[in-house]
Design an enzyme around this catalytic site. Structure first.
Site, PDB file in Angstrom:
ATOM      1  N   CYS A 133       0.873  -1.182   0.000  1.00  0.00           N
ATOM      2  CA  CYS A 133       0.000   0.000   0.000  1.00  0.00           C
ATOM      3  C   CYS A 133       0.898   1.216   0.000  1.00  0.00           C
ATOM      4  O   CYS A 133       1.760   1.359  -0.872  1.00  0.00           O
ATOM      5  CB  CYS A 133      -0.982  -0.029   1.157  1.00  0.00           C
ATOM      6  SG  CYS A 133      -0.217  -0.095   2.789  1.00  0.00           S
ATOM      7  N   ARG A 192      -2.280  -0.892   5.428  1.00  0.00           N
ATOM      8  CA  ARG A 192      -3.464  -1.401   4.739  1.00  0.00           C
ATOM      9  C   ARG A 192      -3.154  -2.752   4.085  1.00  0.00           C
ATOM     10  O   ARG A 192      -4.012  -3.630   4.010  1.00  0.00           O
ATOM     11  CB  ARG A 192      -3.929  -0.395   3.674  1.00  0.00           C
ATOM     12  CG  ARG A 192      -4.596   0.828   4.258  1.00  0.00           C
ATOM     13  CD  ARG A 192      -4.930   1.846   3.182  1.00  0.00           C
ATOM     14  NE  ARG A 192      -3.751   2.578   2.720  1.00  0.00           N
ATOM     15  CZ  ARG A 192      -3.768   3.493   1.739  1.00  0.00           C
ATOM     16  NH1 ARG A 192      -4.901   3.761   1.116  1.00  0.00           N
ATOM     17  NH2 ARG A 192      -2.676   4.136   1.401  1.00  0.00           N
TER      18      ARG A 192
END
Lengths: 286, 111
Positions: A233, A238
């Site tokens: 990410c 994430r």
């Protein structure tokens, strides 16, 4: 792999708040959230000051991690339940980090702080102090961590999954939209990376979608299950969420999280970058 | 760890900015597209509401929690966006066509 071993429901958690051998740990993007209130009895880990080296861009080492968990009162045999805000991004990052250092039993609270709050479950602002332990971390398991050379070598050869928002993937945004957009790195994505935003794996209340829904999601995206996978990410939090889904919920054998992610890749000299909504092709020198 | 990685600075994190705080002095409004506003129910501000920014295709782009004053803030790009709020008091959404600079929005919740 069963989700019962890696995920607990809010109801289960509330029934086990005082069960010996279970330690709740909050890890938030907003590091002040815990100080306002937290799940009763939970201790805090600060993803930046506790889990990142203060000078180099890297994790704390094995001895530092051992000292940290000892000081927070977490034992090697405790069941650690991680939770946090922002749909468990940083709790998932901590989960991956606990796995890296070989913790035996660590689980995520499904839905994290968001579902807990929406359910109106108890929160406390009382200080929490647990007795110190003698935690001993294992050697880091780098089979679940990708470094930049692994990523460059995987272009066109392994699955690369970009889990940022479509606008970050295409290069229209440089950071998640709750942060200012002025950034030093270049915009775009790693050529051949599939775009599967982490958010597609979660329900509106932050809980994970069902195994069938998740299998369908990555199948439709074209993830080749016979190959190994690297998720990335912007800074690796994430993508920890997606790493958790692919490895811990769906049981894919070889999944690595690239914690350098776009803040490293987008700053490297000489590496290929793709712009736009399509994965892009491997560059061939003329 | 290679020399290259060692020389890179510690990345600026995803640390969520305080939603109630004024815009940091470092934010250049001639370059940033700021979408900010308040979540209301029956005219009263809702703190602790979860606000999502969805792009023009409806895809999730970011999520923040409103401040004690019910305020949220995003850094986006010019274009059409949807704001969707979720709280114990209810849900609501609104659309905004944002341009460079500050764009003010109100999201009203309904049961």
């Amino acid at each position: 792999m069963s989700r019962d071993n890696v995920l607990v429901s809010a109801q289960w958690a509330e029934e086990n708040l005082t069960t010996p051998g279970i330690v709740f740990v909050e890890v938030d993007e907003d590091t002040a959230a815990y100080d306002r209130n937290h799940i009763p009895g939970a201790v805090k880990l600060d993803w930046k000051t506790d889990l990142q080296d203060a000078v180099r861009r890297d994790f704390v080492n094995r001895a530092q991690f051992s000292a940290l968990l000892s000081e927070r009162g977490i034992g090697n045999n405790d069941i650690v339940i991680l939770y946090g805000g922002n749909n468990n991004w940083f709790a998932a990052y901590a989960y991956w980090y606990f796995k890296l250092y070989g913790h035996l039993d660590v689980r995520l609270l499904d839905g994290g702080r968001k579902k807990w709050e929406l359910d109106d479950r108890p929160l406390s602002s009382d200080a929490v102090k647990r007795d110190a332990t003698n935690y001993e971390a294992k050697s880091p398991d780098n089979s679940i961590r990708a470094f930049r050379d692994d990523v460059v070598n995987s272009i066109g050869a392994e699955n690369l999954v970009d889990v940022r928002s479509p606008d970050e993937y295409s290069g229209r945004l440089l950071a998640p939209a709750h942060l200012p957009q002025e950034q030093s790195q270049r915009a775009g994505h790693i050529p051949t990376a599939l775009s599967v935003p982490w958010s597609k794996a979660a329900n509106a209340d932050g809980t994970f979608k069902s195994d069938d829904e998740l299998r369908e999601l990555y199948g439709e995206a074209g993830l080749d299950g016979s190959k190994s996978t690297i998720a990335y990410c912007r800074i690796g939090e994430r993508s920890s969420h997606t790493w958790f889904v692919l490895r811990e919920l769906l049981g894919h054998a070889q999944v690595r999280n690239y914690d350098g992610s776009w803040t490293e890749y987008g700053s490297l000299v000489g590496v290929p970058i793709a712009l736009g909504d399509e994965p892009g092709k491997i560059e061939v020198d003329a | 760890m290679s020399a290259l990685a060692q020389h890179q600075q510690v990345a600026a994190g995803c640390g969520a900015p305080d939603q109630a705080a004024p815009l940091p002095a470092s934010v250049d409004l001639t370059k940033e597209t700021v979408i900010t506003g308040v979540v209301n129910v029956d005219g009263a501000a809702v703190s602790g509401a979860y606000v999502r920014l969805l792009d023009s295709s409806g895809e999730f782009t970011a999520e923040v929690v409103t401040s004690p004053e019910g305020v949220f803030r995003f850094f986006a790009a010019p274009g059409t966006w949807t704001l969707r709020a979720l709280a114990r008091a209810g849900e609501g959404s609104t659309e905004v066509t944002a341009t460079n600079g500050q764009n003010d929005v109100v999201v009203n919740l309904a049961d």
